[in-house]
Design a protein around this motif. Structure first.
Motif, PDB file in Angstrom:
ATOM      1  N   PHE A 154      34.755  25.743  60.542  1.00 18.60           N
ATOM      2  CA  PHE A 154      35.655  26.865  60.317  1.00 18.60           C
ATOM      3  C   PHE A 154      36.213  27.506  61.583  1.00 18.60           C
ATOM      4  O   PHE A 154      37.291  28.080  61.557  1.00 18.60           O
ATOM      5  N   LYS A 155      35.479  27.448  62.698  1.00 17.05           N
ATOM      6  CA  LYS A 155      35.931  28.154  63.897  1.00 17.05           C
ATOM      7  C   LYS A 155      36.750  27.255  64.815  1.00 17.05           C
ATOM      8  O   LYS A 155      37.785  27.666  65.312  1.00 17.05           O
ATOM      9  N   TYR A 156      36.285  26.039  65.052  1.00 13.58           N
ATOM     10  CA  TYR A 156      36.942  25.155  66.011  1.00 13.58           C
ATOM     11  C   TYR A 156      37.698  24.059  65.275  1.00 13.58           C
ATOM     12  O   TYR A 156      37.131  23.329  64.472  1.00 13.58           O
ATOM     13  N   ASP A 157      38.986  23.931  65.577  1.00 14.34           N
ATOM     14  CA  ASP A 157      39.814  22.928  64.906  1.00 14.34           C
ATOM     15  C   ASP A 157      40.033  21.684  65.757  1.00 14.34           C
ATOM     16  O   ASP A 157      40.634  20.729  65.295  1.00 14.34           O
ATOM     17  N   TRP A 172      33.865  18.794  66.053  1.00 14.87           N
ATOM     18  CA  TRP A 172      33.062  17.602  65.747  1.00 14.87           C
ATOM     19  C   TRP A 172      31.736  17.630  66.494  1.00 14.87           C
ATOM     20  O   TRP A 172      30.701  17.221  65.960  1.00 14.87           O
ATOM     21  N   GLY A 173      31.743  18.131  67.718  1.00 16.61           N
ATOM     22  CA  GLY A 173      30.502  18.231  68.488  1.00 16.61           C
ATOM     23  C   GLY A 173      29.522  19.213  67.872  1.00 16.61           C
ATOM     24  O   GLY A 173      28.329  18.917  67.747  1.00 16.61           O
ATOM     25  N   LEU A 180      22.888  24.911  59.782  1.00 15.95           N
ATOM     26  CA  LEU A 180      23.984  25.368  58.920  1.00 15.95           C
ATOM     27  C   LEU A 180      24.997  26.188  59.711  1.00 15.95           C
ATOM     28  O   LEU A 180      26.212  26.069  59.499  1.00 15.95           O
ATOM     29  N   GLY A 181      24.500  27.026  60.612  1.00 12.48           N
ATOM     30  CA  GLY A 181      25.405  27.813  61.452  1.00 12.48           C
ATOM     31  C   GLY A 181      26.268  26.945  62.347  1.00 12.48           C
ATOM     32  O   GLY A 181      27.469  27.188  62.507  1.00 12.48           O
TER      33      GLY A 181
END
Length: 60
Positions: A29-32, A37-38, A21-22
């Protein structure tokens, strides 16, 4: 409290679900960019391994 095989698998399943989940949350939410995706795909992989651990409870 004694730790038998089923208890160890239950704890491993719980920890892997939390980590999965983390990782999915970090990817969402953190990486756009592509890194998100990774992170999300690795989180889904953690869910798959946790599912296998949950299926092994009572069989080992």
């Amino acid at each position: 409290m004694s730790m038998n095989k089923n208890t160890v698998l239950a704890w491993a399943t719980t920890i892997m679900i939390i980590v999965g989940l983390g990782l999915i949350a970090m990817g969402a939410f953190k990486y756009d960019d592509v890194a998100g995706w990774g992170f999300a795909s690795v989180g889904v992989g953690f869910f798959a391994i946790a599912w296998v651990f949950n299926a092994l409870k009572g069989r080992v």
